[in-house]
Write a protein that holds these residues in place. Sequence first.
Motif, PDB file in Angstrom:
ATOM      1  N   PHE A   1       6.568  47.520  -0.988  1.00 19.93           N
ATOM      2  CA  PHE A   1       5.190  47.069  -0.852  1.00 19.93           C
ATOM      3  C   PHE A   1       4.637  47.261   0.562  1.00 19.93           C
ATOM      4  CE2 PHE A   1       2.178  43.872   0.557  1.00 19.93           C
ATOM      5  CZ  PHE A   1       1.112  44.135  -0.284  1.00 19.93           C
ATOM      6  N   PRO A   2       5.345  46.832   1.626  1.00 17.31           N
ATOM      7  CA  PRO A   2       4.760  46.988   2.975  1.00 17.31           C
ATOM      8  C   PRO A   2       4.388  48.432   3.320  1.00 17.31           C
ATOM      9  CG  PRO A   2       6.587  45.455   3.055  1.00 17.31           C
ATOM     10  CD  PRO A   2       6.610  46.095   1.682  1.00 17.31           C
ATOM     11  N   ALA A   3       5.228  49.377   2.976  1.00 16.50           N
ATOM     12  CA  ALA A   3       4.935  50.785   3.288  1.00 16.50           C
ATOM     13  C   ALA A   3       3.774  51.302   2.449  1.00 16.50           C
ATOM     14  CB  ALA A   3       6.173  51.648   3.064  1.00 16.50           C
ATOM     15  N   LEU A   4       3.772  50.992   1.154  1.00 16.64           N
ATOM     16  CA  LEU A   4       2.670  51.444   0.305  1.00 16.64           C
ATOM     17  C   LEU A   4       1.361  50.765   0.691  1.00 16.64           C
ATOM     18  CD1 LEU A   4       4.476  51.587  -3.156  1.00 16.64           C
ATOM     19  CD2 LEU A   4       3.738  53.513  -1.738  1.00 16.64           C
ATOM     20  N   ALA A   5       1.426  49.495   1.041  1.00 15.47           N
ATOM     21  CA  ALA A   5       0.217  48.772   1.463  1.00 15.47           C
ATOM     22  C   ALA A   5      -0.326  49.359   2.762  1.00 15.47           C
ATOM     23  CB  ALA A   5       0.518  47.285   1.623  1.00 15.47           C
ATOM     24  N   ALA A   6       0.549  49.703   3.683  1.00 13.11           N
ATOM     25  CA  ALA A   6       0.099  50.312   4.937  1.00 13.11           C
ATOM     26  C   ALA A   6      -0.624  51.630   4.672  1.00 13.11           C
ATOM     27  CB  ALA A   6       1.286  50.525   5.873  1.00 13.11           C
ATOM     28  N   GLY A   7      -0.130  52.409   3.725  1.00 13.63           N
ATOM     29  CA  GLY A   7      -0.809  53.641   3.348  1.00 13.63           C
ATOM     30  C   GLY A   7      -2.180  53.382   2.746  1.00 13.63           C
ATOM     31  N   LEU A   8      -2.284  52.337   1.924  1.00 13.55           N
ATOM     32  CA  LEU A   8      -3.573  51.961   1.349  1.00 13.55           C
ATOM     33  C   LEU A   8      -4.554  51.551   2.440  1.00 13.55           C
ATOM     34  CD1 LEU A   8      -5.281  51.227  -1.247  1.00 13.55           C
ATOM     35  CD2 LEU A   8      -4.428  48.901  -0.884  1.00 13.55           C
ATOM     36  N   LEU A   9      -4.086  50.752   3.394  1.00 10.85           N
ATOM     37  CA  LEU A   9      -4.950  50.320   4.488  1.00 10.85           C
ATOM     38  C   LEU A   9      -5.480  51.513   5.269  1.00 10.85           C
ATOM     39  CD1 LEU A   9      -3.742  47.558   3.722  1.00 10.85           C
ATOM     40  CD2 LEU A   9      -3.640  47.047   6.147  1.00 10.85           C
ATOM     41  N   ASP A  10      -4.617  52.469   5.546  1.00 10.61           N
ATOM     42  CA  ASP A  10      -5.051  53.674   6.265  1.00 10.61           C
ATOM     43  C   ASP A  10      -6.068  54.469   5.457  1.00 10.61           C
ATOM     44  OD1 ASP A  10      -3.471  53.162   8.466  1.00 10.61           O
ATOM     45  OD2 ASP A  10      -1.858  54.512   7.852  1.00 10.61           O
ATOM     46  N   GLU A  11      -5.759  54.708   4.194  1.00 10.14           N
ATOM     47  CA  GLU A  11      -6.627  55.535   3.352  1.00 10.14           C
ATOM     48  C   GLU A  11      -7.989  54.883   3.116  1.00 10.14           C
ATOM     49  OE1 GLU A  11      -6.684  57.401  -1.140  1.00 10.14           O
ATOM     50  OE2 GLU A  11      -4.759  56.992  -0.193  1.00 10.14           O
TER      51      GLU A  11
ATOM     52  N   ARG B   1     -13.980  39.850   5.149  1.00  3.09           N
ATOM     53  CA  ARG B   1     -12.557  39.533   4.945  1.00  3.09           C
ATOM     54  C   ARG B   1     -12.236  39.513   3.464  1.00  3.09           C
ATOM     55  NH1 ARG B   1     -10.360  37.545   9.864  1.00  3.09           N
ATOM     56  NH2 ARG B   1     -12.027  37.173  11.346  1.00  3.09           N
ATOM     57  N   ILE B   2     -11.135  40.200   3.124  1.00  5.21           N
ATOM     58  CA  ILE B   2     -10.621  40.220   1.771  1.00  5.21           C
ATOM     59  C   ILE B   2      -9.109  40.023   1.838  1.00  5.21           C
ATOM     60  CG2 ILE B   2     -12.492  41.606   0.790  1.00  5.21           C
ATOM     61  CD1 ILE B   2     -10.755  44.087   1.125  1.00  5.21           C
ATOM     62  N   TRP B   3      -8.480  39.854   0.690  1.00  9.90           N
ATOM     63  CA  TRP B   3      -7.041  39.609   0.629  1.00  9.90           C
ATOM     64  C   TRP B   3      -6.351  40.661  -0.231  1.00  9.90           C
ATOM     65  CZ3 TRP B   3      -4.621  35.791   3.328  1.00  9.90           C
ATOM     66  CH2 TRP B   3      -5.439  34.815   3.896  1.00  9.90           C
ATOM     67  N   LEU B   4      -5.182  41.080   0.204  1.00 11.42           N
ATOM     68  CA  LEU B   4      -4.300  41.936  -0.583  1.00 11.42           C
ATOM     69  C   LEU B   4      -3.097  41.088  -0.970  1.00 11.42           C
ATOM     70  CD1 LEU B   4      -3.365  44.703  -1.690  1.00 11.42           C
ATOM     71  CD2 LEU B   4      -2.370  45.140   0.577  1.00 11.42           C
ATOM     72  N   HIS B   5      -2.813  41.026  -2.272  1.00 13.03           N
ATOM     73  CA  HIS B   5      -1.704  40.215  -2.791  1.00 13.03           C
ATOM     74  C   HIS B   5      -0.743  41.095  -3.577  1.00 13.03           C
ATOM     75  CE1 HIS B   5      -4.202  36.625  -2.099  1.00 13.03           C
ATOM     76  NE2 HIS B   5      -5.176  37.323  -2.629  1.00 13.03           N
ATOM     77  N   PHE B   6       0.529  40.743  -3.512  1.00 14.11           N
ATOM     78  CA  PHE B   6       1.532  41.351  -4.378  1.00 14.11           C
ATOM     79  C   PHE B   6       2.517  40.277  -4.797  1.00 14.11           C
ATOM     80  CE2 PHE B   6       5.757  43.107  -5.073  1.00 14.11           C
ATOM     81  CZ  PHE B   6       5.488  43.953  -6.133  1.00 14.11           C
ATOM     82  N   GLU B   7       2.724  40.171  -6.098  1.00 10.66           N
ATOM     83  CA  GLU B   7       3.772  39.330  -6.663  1.00 10.66           C
ATOM     84  C   GLU B   7       4.631  40.223  -7.544  1.00 10.66           C
ATOM     85  OE1 GLU B   7       1.685  34.957  -6.917  1.00 10.66           O
ATOM     86  OE2 GLU B   7       2.015  36.060  -8.760  1.00 10.66           O
ATOM     87  N   HIS B   8       5.928  40.043  -7.427  1.00 10.69           N
ATOM     88  CA  HIS B   8       6.855  40.917  -8.128  1.00 10.69           C
ATOM     89  C   HIS B   8       6.553  41.012  -9.626  1.00 10.69           C
ATOM     90  CE1 HIS B   8      10.490  43.116  -8.905  1.00 10.69           C
ATOM     91  NE2 HIS B   8      10.839  42.222  -9.813  1.00 10.69           N
ATOM     92  N   TYR B   9       6.252  39.897 -10.270  1.00 11.23           N
ATOM     93  CA  TYR B   9       6.039  39.903 -11.717  1.00 11.23           C
ATOM     94  C   TYR B   9       4.564  39.978 -12.116  1.00 11.23           C
ATOM     95  CZ  TYR B   9      10.962  38.846 -11.923  1.00 11.23           C
ATOM     96  OH  TYR B   9      12.315  38.901 -11.777  1.00 11.23           O
ATOM     97  N   SER B  10       3.659  39.801 -11.193  1.00 12.92           N
ATOM     98  CA  SER B  10       2.231  39.796 -11.532  1.00 12.92           C
ATOM     99  C   SER B  10       1.501  41.061 -11.113  1.00 12.92           C
ATOM    100  CB  SER B  10       1.547  38.599 -10.868  1.00 12.92           C
ATOM    101  OG  SER B  10       2.105  37.398 -11.320  1.00 12.92           O
ATOM    102  N   GLY B  11       2.031  41.786 -10.148  1.00 16.63           N
ATOM    103  CA  GLY B  11       1.390  43.018  -9.722  1.00 16.63           C
ATOM    104  C   GLY B  11       0.706  42.901  -8.374  1.00 16.63           C
ATOM    105  N   CYS B  12      -0.279  43.748  -8.177  1.00 18.42           N
ATOM    106  CA  CYS B  12      -0.950  43.884  -6.892  1.00 18.42           C
ATOM    107  C   CYS B  12      -2.453  43.843  -7.110  1.00 18.42           C
ATOM    108  CB  CYS B  12      -0.528  45.214  -6.268  1.00 18.42           C
ATOM    109  SG  CYS B  12      -1.062  45.445  -4.571  1.00 18.42           S
ATOM    110  N   TRP B  13      -3.165  43.142  -6.232  1.00 21.53           N
ATOM    111  CA  TRP B  13      -4.612  43.039  -6.370  1.00 21.53           C
ATOM    112  C   TRP B  13      -5.257  42.669  -5.043  1.00 21.53           C
ATOM    113  CZ3 TRP B  13      -1.067  39.434  -7.774  1.00 21.53           C
ATOM    114  CH2 TRP B  13      -1.255  38.130  -7.330  1.00 21.53           C
ATOM    115  N   LEU B  14      -6.534  42.972  -4.942  1.00 24.35           N
ATOM    116  CA  LEU B  14      -7.381  42.543  -3.839  1.00 24.35           C
ATOM    117  C   LEU B  14      -8.256  41.405  -4.342  1.00 24.35           C
ATOM    118  CD1 LEU B  14      -8.510  46.035  -2.536  1.00 24.35           C
ATOM    119  CD2 LEU B  14      -7.150  44.392  -1.240  1.00 24.35           C
TER     120      LEU B  14
END
Length: 88
Positions: free
Chosen positions: A20-30, A55-68
Amino acid sequence: MDEASGTLLLAHHNLDWDNFPALAAGLLDEWELELLLQDSGADRHSWQLGFEGTRIWLHFEHYSGCWLSADDEEGRATLRWLSQRYKD
């Protein structure tokens, strides 16, 4: 974009807790998002982001997924704009 909850659901076929941290960093850059605050717990990542003063939030939960998500209408408008800009 889920208007009822004010969230933008994100998907990536290889997303998991460890990468997640690496993929999220790529999303932030893009998407030209700024990392303001980073928090991780037992099963959840929560990052506060900035986008052109909003200000917005990026969340990731292992069983729930990823969302802003957003705390206010200005943030929800930003999420709607991002969802249209990066639809594909």
